[in-house]
Scaffold this motif. Structure first.
Motif, PDB file in Angstrom:
ATOM      1  N   SER A 180       4.445  -8.680   3.986  1.00  0.00           N
ATOM      2  CA  SER A 180       3.947  -8.508   5.346  1.00  0.00           C
ATOM      3  C   SER A 180       4.706  -7.408   6.064  1.00  0.00           C
ATOM      4  CB  SER A 180       4.076  -9.828   6.100  1.00  0.00           C
ATOM      5  OG  SER A 180       3.707  -9.659   7.438  1.00  0.00           O
ATOM      6  N   THR A 181       6.014  -7.362   5.870  1.00  0.00           N
ATOM      7  CA  THR A 181       6.839  -6.325   6.490  1.00  0.00           C
ATOM      8  C   THR A 181       6.471  -4.952   5.948  1.00  0.00           C
ATOM      9  OG1 THR A 181       8.647  -7.879   6.824  1.00  0.00           O
ATOM     10  CG2 THR A 181       9.211  -5.556   6.862  1.00  0.00           C
ATOM     11  N   GLN A 182       6.257  -4.847   4.640  1.00  0.00           N
ATOM     12  CA  GLN A 182       5.879  -3.561   4.058  1.00  0.00           C
ATOM     13  C   GLN A 182       4.534  -3.095   4.607  1.00  0.00           C
ATOM     14  OE1 GLN A 182       6.096  -4.335  -0.142  1.00  0.00           O
ATOM     15  NE2 GLN A 182       8.166  -3.501  -0.278  1.00  0.00           N
ATOM     16  N   ARG A 183       3.610  -4.014   4.761  1.00  0.00           N
ATOM     17  CA  ARG A 183       2.297  -3.663   5.314  1.00  0.00           C
ATOM     18  C   ARG A 183       2.456  -3.152   6.747  1.00  0.00           C
ATOM     19  NH1 ARG A 183      -0.535  -8.454   5.736  1.00  0.00           N
ATOM     20  NH2 ARG A 183      -0.091  -8.665   3.563  1.00  0.00           N
ATOM     21  N   LEU A 184       3.279  -3.848   7.529  1.00  0.00           N
ATOM     22  CA  LEU A 184       3.511  -3.435   8.899  1.00  0.00           C
ATOM     23  C   LEU A 184       4.186  -2.063   8.948  1.00  0.00           C
ATOM     24  CD1 LEU A 184       3.086  -4.435  11.767  1.00  0.00           C
ATOM     25  CD2 LEU A 184       5.305  -5.555  11.637  1.00  0.00           C
ATOM     26  N   ASP A 185       5.129  -1.829   8.044  1.00  0.00           N
ATOM     27  CA  ASP A 185       5.773  -0.515   7.960  1.00  0.00           C
ATOM     28  C   ASP A 185       4.760   0.568   7.615  1.00  0.00           C
ATOM     29  OD1 ASP A 185       8.499  -0.840   8.641  1.00  0.00           O
ATOM     30  OD2 ASP A 185       8.876  -1.792   6.705  1.00  0.00           O
ATOM     31  N   ARG A 186       3.852   0.275   6.685  1.00  0.00           N
ATOM     32  CA  ARG A 186       2.832   1.269   6.324  1.00  0.00           C
ATOM     33  C   ARG A 186       1.932   1.577   7.520  1.00  0.00           C
ATOM     34  NH1 ARG A 186       2.845  -1.593   1.390  1.00  0.00           N
ATOM     35  NH2 ARG A 186       0.988  -2.754   1.986  1.00  0.00           N
ATOM     36  N   TRP A 187       1.551   0.554   8.262  1.00  0.00           N
ATOM     37  CA  TRP A 187       0.739   0.764   9.462  1.00  0.00           C
ATOM     38  C   TRP A 187       1.507   1.605  10.477  1.00  0.00           C
ATOM     39  CZ3 TRP A 187      -4.169   0.036  10.969  1.00  0.00           C
ATOM     40  CH2 TRP A 187      -4.986  -0.731  10.152  1.00  0.00           C
ATOM     41  N   ALA A 188       2.784   1.283  10.661  1.00  0.00           N
ATOM     42  CA  ALA A 188       3.596   2.031  11.626  1.00  0.00           C
ATOM     43  C   ALA A 188       3.753   3.484  11.188  1.00  0.00           C
ATOM     44  CB  ALA A 188       4.957   1.359  11.788  1.00  0.00           C
ATOM     45  N   MET A 189       3.951   3.714   9.882  1.00  0.00           N
ATOM     46  CA  MET A 189       4.054   5.079   9.383  1.00  0.00           C
ATOM     47  C   MET A 189       2.727   5.817   9.573  1.00  0.00           C
ATOM     48  SD  MET A 189       6.320   4.535   5.934  1.00  0.00           S
ATOM     49  CE  MET A 189       5.954   6.150   5.288  1.00  0.00           C
ATOM     50  N   GLY A 190       1.632   5.136   9.341  1.00  0.00           N
ATOM     51  CA  GLY A 190       0.318   5.745   9.546  1.00  0.00           C
ATOM     52  C   GLY A 190       0.107   6.140  10.997  1.00  0.00           C
ATOM     53  N   LEU A 191       0.509   5.242  11.913  1.00  0.00           N
ATOM     54  CA  LEU A 191       0.385   5.547  13.336  1.00  0.00           C
ATOM     55  C   LEU A 191       1.287   6.716  13.719  1.00  0.00           C
ATOM     56  CD1 LEU A 191      -0.891   4.796  16.017  1.00  0.00           C
ATOM     57  CD2 LEU A 191       0.953   3.161  16.371  1.00  0.00           C
ATOM     58  N   ALA A 242       3.004   2.940  19.562  1.00  0.00           N
ATOM     59  CA  ALA A 242       3.788   3.299  18.370  1.00  0.00           C
ATOM     60  C   ALA A 242       5.194   2.715  18.452  1.00  0.00           C
ATOM     61  CB  ALA A 242       3.847   4.814  18.220  1.00  0.00           C
ATOM     62  N   MET A 243       5.795   2.754  19.630  1.00  0.00           N
ATOM     63  CA  MET A 243       7.156   2.234  19.792  1.00  0.00           C
ATOM     64  C   MET A 243       7.197   0.720  19.617  1.00  0.00           C
ATOM     65  SD  MET A 243       8.423   4.749  22.866  1.00  0.00           S
ATOM     66  CE  MET A 243       9.926   3.850  23.170  1.00  0.00           C
ATOM     67  N   MET A 244       6.218   0.022  20.162  1.00  0.00           N
ATOM     68  CA  MET A 244       6.188  -1.441  19.999  1.00  0.00           C
ATOM     69  C   MET A 244       5.996  -1.817  18.530  1.00  0.00           C
ATOM     70  SD  MET A 244       4.201  -2.959  23.317  1.00  0.00           S
ATOM     71  CE  MET A 244       2.842  -1.819  23.310  1.00  0.00           C
ATOM     72  N   LEU A 245       5.045  -1.182  17.875  1.00  0.00           N
ATOM     73  CA  LEU A 245       4.783  -1.465  16.469  1.00  0.00           C
ATOM     74  C   LEU A 245       6.001  -1.114  15.615  1.00  0.00           C
ATOM     75  CD1 LEU A 245       2.719  -2.407  14.381  1.00  0.00           C
ATOM     76  CD2 LEU A 245       1.873  -0.071  14.261  1.00  0.00           C
ATOM     77  N   GLY A 246       6.623   0.009  15.908  1.00  0.00           N
ATOM     78  CA  GLY A 246       7.815   0.415  15.174  1.00  0.00           C
ATOM     79  C   GLY A 246       8.956  -0.575  15.330  1.00  0.00           C
ATOM     80  N   ALA A 247       9.188  -1.031  16.546  1.00  0.00           N
ATOM     81  CA  ALA A 247      10.273  -1.988  16.791  1.00  0.00           C
ATOM     82  C   ALA A 247      10.024  -3.305  16.065  1.00  0.00           C
ATOM     83  CB  ALA A 247      10.428  -2.220  18.291  1.00  0.00           C
ATOM     84  N   VAL A 248       8.795  -3.778  16.077  1.00  0.00           N
ATOM     85  CA  VAL A 248       8.466  -5.031  15.384  1.00  0.00           C
ATOM     86  C   VAL A 248       8.667  -4.878  13.883  1.00  0.00           C
ATOM     87  CG1 VAL A 248       6.567  -6.596  14.802  1.00  0.00           C
ATOM     88  CG2 VAL A 248       6.903  -5.881  17.162  1.00  0.00           C
ATOM     89  N   ALA A 249       8.179  -3.784  13.315  1.00  0.00           N
ATOM     90  CA  ALA A 249       8.304  -3.573  11.868  1.00  0.00           C
ATOM     91  C   ALA A 249       9.763  -3.444  11.452  1.00  0.00           C
ATOM     92  CB  ALA A 249       7.528  -2.325  11.443  1.00  0.00           C
ATOM     93  N   LEU A 250      10.548  -2.718  12.215  1.00  0.00           N
ATOM     94  CA  LEU A 250      11.955  -2.547  11.879  1.00  0.00           C
ATOM     95  C   LEU A 250      12.719  -3.864  12.016  1.00  0.00           C
ATOM     96  CD1 LEU A 250      12.584   0.897  13.589  1.00  0.00           C
ATOM     97  CD2 LEU A 250      12.458   0.446  11.128  1.00  0.00           C
ATOM     98  N   GLY A 251      12.401  -4.617  13.050  1.00  0.00           N
ATOM     99  CA  GLY A 251      13.045  -5.921  13.237  1.00  0.00           C
ATOM    100  C   GLY A 251      12.700  -6.893  12.121  1.00  0.00           C
ATOM    101  N   ARG A 252      11.459  -6.908  11.717  1.00  0.00           N
ATOM    102  CA  ARG A 252      11.058  -7.787  10.610  1.00  0.00           C
ATOM    103  C   ARG A 252      11.718  -7.365   9.309  1.00  0.00           C
ATOM    104  NH1 ARG A 252       5.141 -10.119  10.647  1.00  0.00           N
ATOM    105  NH2 ARG A 252       6.050 -10.894   8.732  1.00  0.00           N
TER     106      ARG A 252
END
Length: 122
Positions: free
Chosen positions: A7-18, A56-66
């Motif tokens: 799930s974290t990797q998926r979120l990271d991929r989404w954040a990188m895409g954004l 982007a900042m919110m998504l990035g913070a969530v992905a990094l925290g996870r």
């Protein structure tokens, strides 16, 4: 643990895409302004920049925290947080082109943090 990592990797991929879309938007806007400056008020509107960076900042913070929770390594989040800080600083700048440069630098650093996050989860 594997489910959280996936799930974290998926979120990271989404954040990188954004982050990539943000970078493309900034570059395309600069090129578009150069070619057709009259239409720049629509595409380069301040609210698009601010809303996109906020998301982007919110998504990035969530992905990094996870990522920290998932794999326990702090370095990816430290690098990503630097990028988030540069992006936050760009939000405080006047919209005269300088903020786009700072945004692109911040997005690139944040994308590196997401990449490190994905590598740490492997």
């Amino acid at each position: 643990m594997l489910l959280l990592s996936s799930s974290t990797q998926r979120l990271d991929r989404w954040a990188m895409g954004l982050s990539g879309l943000c970078l493309v938007h900034c570059l395309a806007t600069a090129v578009f302004f150069g070619m057709l400056s009259a239409a720049g008020s629509v595409i380069g509107a301040d609210w698009i920049h601010e809303a996109g960076l906020g998301i982007a900042m919110m998504l990035g913070a969530v992905a990094l925290g996870r990522g920290i929770y998932s794999h326990g390594f702090m370095m990816p989040s430290a690098v990503g947080s630097l990028g988030l800080g540069v992006m936050a600083g760009a939000l405080t700048m006047p919209h005269n082109g300088t903020e786009a440069l700072y945004t692109m630098v911040g997005v690139t650093i944040l994308a590196l943090g997401h990449r490190l996050n994905g590598l740490a989860a492997d």
